[in-house]
Design a protein around this motif. Structure first.
Motif, mmCIF file in Angstrom:
data_model
loop_
_atom_site.group_PDB
_atom_site.id
_atom_site.type_symbol
_atom_site.label_atom_id
_atom_site.label_comp_id
_atom_site.label_asym_id
_atom_site.label_seq_id
_atom_site.Cartn_x
_atom_site.Cartn_y
_atom_site.Cartn_z
ATOM 1 N N LEU A 81 2.055 9.078 -1.674
ATOM 2 C CA LEU A 81 3.460 9.331 -1.328
ATOM 3 C C LEU A 81 4.346 9.133 -2.556
ATOM 4 O O LEU A 81 5.226 9.958 -2.853
ATOM 5 N N ALA B 116 7.295 4.738 7.252
ATOM 6 C CA ALA B 116 6.154 5.561 6.843
ATOM 7 C C ALA B 116 4.893 4.999 7.490
ATOM 8 O O ALA B 116 4.392 3.956 7.083
ATOM 9 N N CYS C 13 4.503 -1.968 1.168
ATOM 10 C CA CYS C 13 3.255 -1.823 1.910
ATOM 11 C C CYS C 13 2.386 -3.056 1.735
ATOM 12 O O CYS C 13 2.579 -3.845 0.802
ATOM 13 N N TYR D 232 0.084 5.311 0.273
ATOM 14 C CA TYR D 232 1.451 5.119 -0.228
ATOM 15 C C TYR D 232 1.540 5.432 -1.726
ATOM 16 O O TYR D 232 2.612 5.796 -2.221
ATOM 17 N N ILE E 143 6.277 0.762 -5.969
ATOM 18 C CA ILE E 143 5.592 0.216 -4.796
ATOM 19 C C ILE E 143 5.587 -1.300 -4.885
ATOM 20 O O ILE E 143 5.145 -1.873 -5.883
ATOM 21 N N HIS F 171 5.983 0.447 5.306
ATOM 22 C CA HIS F 171 4.807 0.457 6.174
ATOM 23 C C HIS F 171 5.198 -0.230 7.485
ATOM 24 O O HIS F 171 6.042 -1.114 7.517
ATOM 25 N N ILE G 287 8.965 1.402 -2.053
ATOM 26 C CA ILE G 287 8.005 1.513 -0.955
ATOM 27 C C ILE G 287 7.382 0.143 -0.716
ATOM 28 O O ILE G 287 6.825 -0.457 -1.631
#
Length: 362
Positions: free
Chosen positions: A19, A129, A6, A16, A32, A109, A4
């Motif tokens: 998530l 997302a 972000c 996030y 992340i 993101h 992910i």
């Protein structure tokens, strides 16, 4: 492995984390990629962190520019500020591409569009997302226009997507030309390129902004992404005592947009309002506050999901995450929008009957 991507402040990163927690519960290996300054915050929830050396705290952004970004009161000011900030995106893109290597899926993101192009280059799916509704619809204005600015609905989405793409694409262009010698094939804004291999998920409740019927079928909106505090969280003893000693307090906090130079003025407003209404209050995120009366408690940081249900009402800036936490707590909102999308959340709160009429900061 799901990666992910972000960026932003603590409030931007928190959805996030929620998530990632849900993905982990489903047996996925997830991590992340975010600024190194958020490492402890992310790992405290049991989520793996891929640290990016460059984040908004470490890239030496001009404080005046950051302040301008946090105080843009209309779409034209936002456009001007986003254009100035785009040069900083290159500093993060390099490391974000590296974070995608070895992934099976990239979730990104909307400010990290390198995720889309990296996934295409690596032949893996990507998922956009979004922390708020931003895909085009003919049903409701975008969050930079809703409730405040009269403009055609289509133009409001063109401006919103254009600003996000403008801030992101410069870094992608510079990185791609340096690494591959040319731009990606059919290089363009990826926001509306939604299909089965490139679905989009949105953090928003259908009770707040219903999912538009004219969205692509591969866009999913099932509610806000909330982090649930683990059982190990223990609030300060002094706060617990304050909450038990009287009526429920009103929360006052204005997130990362709060400027220290406004501290004395805002605290005087809080004192005066609570005195007039004979209420108690909690001030959050305004640093060390001295000489407070007995009916006011000050704290630097507290999970909204823990505190808001214990409050009479919540007074805040209208950030998407803070607004969502207020909605979920089932208490009235008093929103004082400072900039950008905060005006939309303030007006929407009023329109659906769960908050006061917006009180603009000025």
């Amino acid at each position: 492995m799901i990666t992910i991507l972000c960026s932003g402040s603590r409030g931007d990163i928190q959805p996030y984390i929620a998530l990632a927690i849900e993905l982990k519960k489903q047996g996925e290996y997830v991590r992340i990629a975010a600024g190194k300054s958020f490492g402890d915050f992310i790992t405290s929830y049991g989520i793996k962190h891929f640290p990016l050396a460059a984040d908004y705290k470490s890239v030496d952004i001009d404080p005046k520019l950051l302040e301008a970004a946090q105080s843009s009161t209309n779409p034209l000011k936002m456009l001007f500020t986003f254009n100035k900030m785009k040069k900083y995106s290159k500093m993060m893109v390099d490391e974000m591409y590296e974070a995608c290597i070895g992934s099976d899926v990239v979730v990104y993101h909307t400010g990290c569009t390198i995720g889309y192009f990296a996934a295409e280059q690596m032949g893996i799916p990507s998922v956009m997302a979004s922390p708020f509704p931003m895909l085009k619809t003919s049903k409701v204005p975008s969050i930079i226009a809703y409730g405040k600015t009269k403009m055609p609905i289509s133009l409001s989405y063109k401006m919103l997507q254009g600003m996000l793409w403008m801030a992101s694409k410069t870094g992608v262009i510079l990185y791609w030309k340096e690494k591959f010698g040319k731009l990606p094939e059919n290089f363009n804004c990826p926001f509306e390129l939604v299909d089965e291999n490139h679905p989009s998920i949105v953090s928003c409740s259908n009770y707040v902004f219903p999912r538009p019927g004219d969205w692509n079928k591969n866009v999913y909106q099932f509610g806000y992404w909330f982090t649930q505090e683990n059982d190990e969280y223990t609030p300060p003893k002094e706060l617990v005592e304050f909450l038990s000693e009287g009526e429920k307090p009103i929360y006052f906090g204005f997130g990362s947009v709060f400027n220290e130079k406004n501290k004395d003025k805002f605290i005087s407003y809080v004192k005066e309002s609570l005195s007039k209404t004979d209420n108690r209050g909690i001030i959050c995120g305004m640093g060390n506050v001295k000489n407070l009366p007995e009916n006011i408690f000050a704290i630097d940081r507290i999970p909204h999901t823990w505190l808001f249900p214990k409050c009479l009402a919540v007074c805040h800036h209208g950030g998407a995450g803070t607004t969502a936490a207020g909605f979920a707590a089932g208490v009235p909102s008093i929103i004082i929008p400072f900039s950008n999308d905060q005006f939309a959340w303030a007006h929407r709160s009023y329109d659906i009957g769960v908050g006061t009429k917006p009180i603009y900061k000025k």
